[in-house]
Motif scaffolding. Sequence first.
Motif, short mmCIF file in Angstrom:
data_model
loop_
_atom_site.label_atom_id
_atom_site.label_comp_id
_atom_site.label_asym_id
_atom_site.label_seq_id
_atom_site.Cartn_x
_atom_site.Cartn_y
_atom_site.Cartn_z
N THR A 260 0.79 -1.29 0.04
CA THR A 260 0.11 0.03 -0.10
C THR A 260 0.92 1.33 0.01
N GLU A 261 0.41 2.53 -0.37
CA GLU A 261 1.10 3.55 -0.61
C GLU A 261 1.46 3.84 0.98
N ASN A 262 2.67 4.53 1.04
CA ASN A 262 3.23 5.05 2.29
C ASN A 262 3.05 4.10 3.39
N TYR A 263 3.60 2.62 3.21
CA TYR A 263 3.54 1.70 4.05
C TYR A 263 4.51 1.93 4.81
N ASN A 264 5.69 2.34 4.99
CA ASN A 264 6.66 2.57 5.85
C ASN A 264 6.57 3.80 6.63
N ASP A 265 5.25 4.66 6.53
CA ASP A 265 5.00 6.05 7.06
C ASP A 265 3.94 6.12 7.95
N ASP A 266 2.96 5.68 7.68
CA ASP A 266 1.75 5.49 8.57
C ASP A 266 1.77 4.62 9.56
N ASP A 282 5.20 1.31 15.42
CA ASP A 282 6.12 1.08 14.32
C ASP A 282 6.09 0.07 13.47
N ILE A 284 4.71 -2.64 10.70
CA ILE A 284 4.18 -2.39 9.40
C ILE A 284 3.58 -3.83 8.86
N ARG A 357 11.82 0.58 6.61
CA ARG A 357 12.63 1.79 6.52
C ARG A 357 12.72 2.58 7.93
N LYS A 360 10.97 1.45 11.26
CA LYS A 360 9.66 0.58 11.29
C LYS A 360 10.64 -0.77 11.24
#
Length: 415
Positions: A260-266, A282, A284, A357, A360
């Motif tokens: 999914t988009e931004n899987y390392n951010d949200d 943190d 994922i 990253r 995470k």
Amino acid sequence: MLTSEIDEPVSCVKCETIMLTVKLMNCLGLMLTVTFFPVSCVNCEIGYMCVNCLGLLTNRTKFVWDNQSFKDFVDACVIEFNKGNRNGGHFNKIGWENLIKHMKEKTGRTFDRIQLKNKWDDMKKDWKVYDQLMRLETGISGTRSLIDASLKWWEEKIKTNKEYAKFRDAYLSMFDTQYALLFRDSVATGNRTMTLLRMDSDDSNSSDDNEVYLVEEDIEFKNLCGLAIKGILLSQTIHRHFHLVLASVLKMSANIIKLTENYNDDVPKYILNNRRYHPFKDCIGAIDGTHIKSSIPQKEEAKYIGLKGYATQNVMVVYDFNMFFTFVWAGWEGTAHDTRIFNEALQRPNLHFPHPRGDKYYVVDVGYLNTKGYLAPYKGTNIRYQISDFQQGQTFAMRAPRGAKEAFNFHHSSI
């Protein structure tokens, strides 16, 4: 406190002395075995052994394998293999006895089964590394006497795997002939694995192109299904149409199994909306292996039959908290350990493994190493981990986690 239980009479595996045994369970949970007569013994890897033979085993000097004795052992292994004395990944009782006799004749030294088994296991490990080097790094097929490569090439390869160094300037004929005969059909190599069919990065940047790609694949899939049904109705070969449809499904896999988009951010909503999982903010996703029953040609079954007792493929999967698969690597033989598959996935950029990253990480089970980016549970003989372990017990107090480590494991396994 020690508890005891009378067992059946057994004989020493070396001197064949008949011994009546009694099993003892000590406070560390270790099973010991002693005898009423004539001497004490232990239940070791190769069976019951009297204390006299055990003393000879314990006090033996370490044998240094020279080139000739090693060659004699490999030749003897090939002889026993050709006699049919290898079951699965190891020799049967007759095979080990013949190997011991052969090595006694050739070297004048008395070996025991444990010594020869250890050497056999070392050979098996070398074969795995050699197969990986030849198949993945060189692309060489057929018999080779050595790898003729530049100094820079070797340095780069050894950086990725230090075990490769042993094959530098080494004579490889034995690996291509005798090792291949002994291990190719019984040792997991992963040479039939498959993962996603990724689109080129240039194409994947355009959403319009992606839309067209999906529509074309959907049409192809429907057409192939129609052809398959028509072919079956016309009594054509089901095998052919099945594989046509399967090929179409594989083409669609990259659009189904993806990040999914931004899987390392949200922070995943699953964790955000559940207070008890906030310490895992943190995280994922999770990584695990699953065994799928498989139909394998009989000559290759040995390396697919692991702890399940039947032929399986070990499939590594990565999934997020939306319950979507984000990575799948299928086709590994059932005897391959989860850790080995995981380590190879990390080392092979062509697989497009979704690395975490920053801070995470993925949660992994007890079969994996606890390292940066991959959080494993606490391990220990008296530390529970699986959810089923916490469901045993007649009272709530017996089922509840004991201490901080078990509390962590409880939430880790249920996340």
